[in-house]
Scaffold this motif. Structure first.
Motif, short mmCIF file in Angstrom:
data_model
loop_
_atom_site.label_atom_id
_atom_site.label_comp_id
_atom_site.label_asym_id
_atom_site.label_seq_id
_atom_site.Cartn_x
_atom_site.Cartn_y
_atom_site.Cartn_z
N GLY A 1 -13.51 7.51 -1.12
CA GLY A 1 -14.68 6.66 -1.31
C GLY A 1 -14.50 5.60 -2.38
N ASP A 2 -13.25 5.24 -2.68
CA ASP A 2 -12.99 4.22 -3.68
C ASP A 2 -12.98 2.84 -3.04
N PRO A 3 -13.52 1.84 -3.71
CA PRO A 3 -13.47 0.49 -3.16
C PRO A 3 -12.05 -0.03 -3.11
N CYS A 4 -11.78 -0.85 -2.09
CA CYS A 4 -10.43 -1.41 -1.93
C CYS A 4 -10.54 -2.85 -1.48
N PHE A 5 -9.93 -3.74 -2.24
CA PHE A 5 -9.82 -5.14 -1.82
C PHE A 5 -8.69 -5.25 -0.82
N GLN A 6 -9.02 -5.61 0.42
CA GLN A 6 -8.02 -5.75 1.46
C GLN A 6 -7.48 -7.17 1.43
N VAL A 7 -6.19 -7.33 1.14
CA VAL A 7 -5.59 -8.66 1.05
C VAL A 7 -4.83 -8.96 2.34
N PRO A 8 -4.70 -10.23 2.70
CA PRO A 8 -3.93 -10.58 3.89
C PRO A 8 -2.48 -10.10 3.78
N GLY A 9 -1.94 -9.61 4.86
CA GLY A 9 -0.59 -9.08 4.87
C GLY A 9 0.44 -10.10 5.32
N GLN B 1 -0.73 3.48 2.63
CA GLN B 1 -1.25 4.75 2.15
C GLN B 1 -2.32 4.56 1.07
N LEU B 2 -2.18 3.55 0.24
CA LEU B 2 -3.16 3.35 -0.83
C LEU B 2 -4.54 3.05 -0.25
N SER B 3 -4.59 2.23 0.78
CA SER B 3 -5.87 1.95 1.44
C SER B 3 -6.45 3.22 2.05
N LEU B 4 -5.58 4.06 2.61
CA LEU B 4 -6.04 5.31 3.21
C LEU B 4 -6.58 6.25 2.13
N TYR B 5 -5.85 6.39 1.02
CA TYR B 5 -6.34 7.23 -0.08
C TYR B 5 -7.70 6.75 -0.57
N VAL C 1 -10.27 1.32 -8.34
CA VAL C 1 -10.36 0.23 -7.38
C VAL C 1 -8.94 -0.06 -6.92
N CYS C 2 -8.75 -0.25 -5.63
CA CYS C 2 -7.42 -0.51 -5.09
C CYS C 2 -7.33 -1.93 -4.53
N ILE C 3 -6.14 -2.46 -4.56
CA ILE C 3 -5.85 -3.78 -3.97
C ILE C 3 -4.60 -3.61 -3.12
N ALA C 4 -4.72 -3.82 -1.83
CA ALA C 4 -3.59 -3.58 -0.92
C ALA C 4 -3.85 -4.31 0.39
N SER C 5 -2.77 -4.51 1.16
CA SER C 5 -2.92 -5.08 2.49
C SER C 5 -3.06 -3.98 3.55
N GLY C 6 -2.98 -2.75 3.14
CA GLY C 6 -3.05 -1.61 4.06
C GLY C 6 -2.27 -0.46 3.46
N GLY D 1 0.80 -1.22 0.00
CA GLY D 1 0.00 0.00 0.00
C GLY D 1 0.83 1.26 0.00
N ASN D 2 2.16 1.12 -0.08
CA ASN D 2 3.04 2.28 0.02
C ASN D 2 3.99 2.44 -1.17
N THR D 3 3.72 1.76 -2.27
CA THR D 3 4.58 1.84 -3.45
C THR D 3 4.40 3.21 -4.10
N GLU D 4 5.46 4.01 -4.15
CA GLU D 4 5.29 5.41 -4.53
C GLU D 4 4.84 5.58 -5.97
N GLU D 5 5.34 4.76 -6.88
CA GLU D 5 4.91 4.89 -8.28
C GLU D 5 3.41 4.63 -8.41
N THR D 6 2.92 3.64 -7.68
CA THR D 6 1.50 3.31 -7.73
C THR D 6 0.66 4.43 -7.10
N LEU D 7 1.11 4.96 -5.98
CA LEU D 7 0.40 6.06 -5.33
C LEU D 7 0.32 7.27 -6.26
N SER D 8 1.43 7.59 -6.92
CA SER D 8 1.46 8.73 -7.83
C SER D 8 0.48 8.55 -8.97
#
Length: 360
Positions: free
Chosen positions: A140-148, A131-135, A124-129, A104-111
């Protein structure tokens, strides 16, 4: 390492148990099959897109490569793959962005996520948590929370499957994906029984191939289409798990450049080994090219073939080969006395880069 048929000796090298993580791939895919209602609910929130942009890096980015190549012959809109700080110019309100970052913190993906959202793309986001999950939560974007708790490269099932099922629920795919995924789970479980550390080298094709690759630079050639993504991902697994250099290419393109490069290599060069990723469904002209090229390659380096199982679904065939090569990359690390899990050079680079300031 000569005693790698002893499980305890393997564990002494594979200290974070990457072999068990590799073996968890069928369960990772099954995790999302059991949560299809969540995927369906997210799909109902989305407009039908005119294009899909998948952005991610490294192990997360491999999910985008597999989405693009596995579905290119059936998907109803273009799938674009982005591995940079900025999205392509085509991104606009009709674009569906699938942003994948295991941490959830990969800078290229966040940018890319932030810039695409500013252009009006739905996301739609896919992350274990992270900054991406926070964004996603803030917008109000859906996010698939994956096990970390895993290395991104070892969580391909967690990251690829919800994105693939989302395309299915949006009616962008023509095939019966859920059935293919169920069958993939079964094939991978059977491979675990054949390739696991409890199976001695004499009966274990993954250990045998790792032994053949020891001291070599693997050159991984995908036969066509879906195996482009499999070859690229295998190269990355050899880099990160085995801690060696590796390179990939694909037919028919390599017949127009890479093939000629062998002329300047001394006969039977001890430094290289070629892996041909083969498919029972490869088109006749591709089959002819691979067979003729194999004869030429054998003049310069040992050639090893990894065949996909005979199955009608390209999803099953591609994941079966990827799964086998995951085992090979870990066994090669163990054979060389290297713990496959840590990636110290990547972590060192991140420490020197410091925190991302929001600009490329």
């Amino acid at each position: 390492m000569e005693d790698w048929d002893e499980v305890e000796a393997v564990r002494a090298v594979d200290r974070e148990d990457m072999l068990s993580v590799v073996a968890s791939l069928p369960e990772q895919i099954g995790y999302w099959l059991q949560r299809r209602e969540e995927v369906e609910a997210i799909a109902r929130r989305l407009r039908s897109p005119i294009e899909v942009l998948v952005t991610g890096m490294g192990g997360s980015g491999a999910a985008g490569d597999l989405l693009e190549k596995l579905f290119e012959d059936e998907v109803k809109v273009p799938i674009l793959v982005n591995k940079d700080y900025e999205p392509p110019a085509s991104v606009r309100s009709g674009t569906l962005l699938i942003a994948i970052s295991y941490s959830g913190n990969t800078e290229e993906t966040l940018s890319t996520y932030l810039l695409a959202r500013r252009r009006g793309a739905q996301a739609v986001c896919i992350a274990s948590g992270g900054q991406l999950s926070l964004y996603a939560q803030q917008r109000g974007d859906p996010c698939f929370q994956v096990p970390g708790g895993l290395q991104p490269r070892a969580s391909i099932g967690y990251q690829w499957t919800p994105a693939a099922l989302l395309l299915h629920e949006l009616r962008l795919l023509r095939s019966d994906l859920p059935t293919a995924l169920q069958e993939t789970v079964g094939v991978l479980r059977r491979q675990n029984e054949a390739l696991g550390p409890q199976v001695p080298e004499a009966q274990n094709p993954a250990k045998q191939l790792a032994r053949a690759l020891q001291g070599k630079v693997p050159l991984i050639y995908g036969c066509y289409g879906p195996f482009t993504a499999v070859a690229k991902r295998a190269k990355n697994m050899f880099n990160e798990n085995s801690k060696i250099q590796a390179f990939w290419d694909v037919f028919p393109e390599l017949n127009h450049n890479t093939l000629q490069g062998w002329e300047g290599v001394s006969s039977q060069n001890a430094s290289f080994a070629i892996l041909l990723l083969r498919d029972p469904e490869e088109p006749p002209r591709i089959h002819q090219r691979v067979e003729l090229s194999k004869t030429l390659f054998q003049q310069y380096a040992p050639v090893h073939e990894v065949w996909a199982p005979d199955h009608p679904s390209p999803v099953v065939r591609a994941f079966a080969v990827a799964h086998q090569l995951d085992f090979v990359s870990v066994y090669l690390a163990i054979l060389n006395g290297m713990d496959p899990t840590p990636v110290p050079l990547i972590q060192e680079l991140k420490r020197h880069l410091g925190d991302w300031n929001g600009h490329a």
